[in-house]
Design an enzyme around this catalytic site. Structure first.
Site, mmCIF file in Angstrom:
data_model
loop_
_atom_site.group_PDB
_atom_site.id
_atom_site.type_symbol
_atom_site.label_atom_id
_atom_site.label_comp_id
_atom_site.label_asym_id
_atom_site.label_seq_id
_atom_site.Cartn_x
_atom_site.Cartn_y
_atom_site.Cartn_z
ATOM 1 N N GLY A 241 1.458 4.169 1.713
ATOM 2 C CA GLY A 241 2.183 4.612 2.911
ATOM 3 C C GLY A 241 3.183 3.585 3.399
ATOM 4 O O GLY A 241 4.298 3.916 3.805
ATOM 5 N N CYS A 242 2.794 2.315 3.332
ATOM 6 C CA CYS A 242 3.667 1.241 3.810
ATOM 7 C C CYS A 242 4.869 1.064 2.880
ATOM 8 O O CYS A 242 5.975 0.767 3.330
ATOM 9 C CB CYS A 242 2.877 -0.055 3.938
ATOM 10 N N THR A 243 4.655 1.266 1.596
ATOM 11 C CA THR A 243 5.746 1.175 0.621
ATOM 12 C C THR A 243 6.738 2.323 0.851
ATOM 13 O O THR A 243 7.953 2.110 0.873
ATOM 14 C CB THR A 243 5.183 1.221 -0.814
ATOM 15 N N THR B 139 0.874 -1.173 0.000
ATOM 16 C CA THR B 139 0.000 0.000 0.000
ATOM 17 C C THR B 139 0.917 1.230 0.000
ATOM 18 O O THR B 139 2.084 1.130 0.403
ATOM 19 C CB THR B 139 -0.934 0.012 1.228
ATOM 20 N N GLY C 126 8.645 1.669 4.220
ATOM 21 C CA GLY C 126 9.641 0.615 4.030
ATOM 22 C C GLY C 126 10.822 1.093 3.198
ATOM 23 O O GLY C 126 11.980 0.774 3.490
#
Length: 162
Positions: free
Chosen positions: A44-46, A42, A49
């Site tokens: 934000g998570c990408t 997703t 990370g």
């Protein structure tokens, strides 16, 4: 069971990418950043990370290991890690044991519907296994730089004491 600043983090063992098993007590002597994120692949998570990936060498210089955690399975994690070229392991917490230990499952609203999900949170554990810092309700921009500053500061304090 909850965690408190300055207190030992209860030991855990969890399955992670790269066919590895992570046991917290086996990481003593190193600082550990554990960041919880809602879902693989997703936006934000990408971004989050990627920020950790891009600063991995700086975290290593501060004797700090990075671990990402979500409720996604190992296959999804492996795909996410490969696609984003992440240079750290992702822990699969399908049974939510780690999420509960760190108290990151919260009631969230999406499109007017309520559901239980992971509240983006990061924890810095010192080389002795104690919780040194925590960030809850994380906003991605600038977050990883702030965590890195804290890891460097903690490492410098540890170097002075030894």
């Amino acid at each position: 069971m909850s965690i408190s600043l300055g207190q030992p983090v209860a030991d855990f063992t969890a399955q992670a990418t790269g066919d590895t098993t992570v046991t917290l007590s086996q990481l003593r002597g190193r600082q550990v950043v554990i960041y919880f994120y809602p879902k693989d692949s997703t936006p934000g998570c990408t971004t989050e990370g990627g920020d950790f990936r891009d600063r991995k060498a700086a975290f290593e210089a501060a004797n700090t290991l990075i671990l990402g955690v979500s409720r996604d399975g190992l296959r999804a994690h492996e795909n996410f890690k490969a696609k984003q070229d992440f240079n750290f392991e992702l822990i699969s917490d399908k049974d939510e044991a780690l999420c509960r230990q760190f108290d990151v499952i919260k009631l969230k609203k999406l499109y007017g519907k309520e559901h239980l999900g992971i509240e983006r949170s990061t924890f810095l554990i010192d080389a002795d296994g104690n919780l040194a810092r925590e960030w809850r309700k994380v906003k991605v921009p600038g977050h990883v730089a702030e965590v890195l500053d804290a890891a460097r500061e903690l490492h410098a304090q540890g170097s002075v004491q030894s």
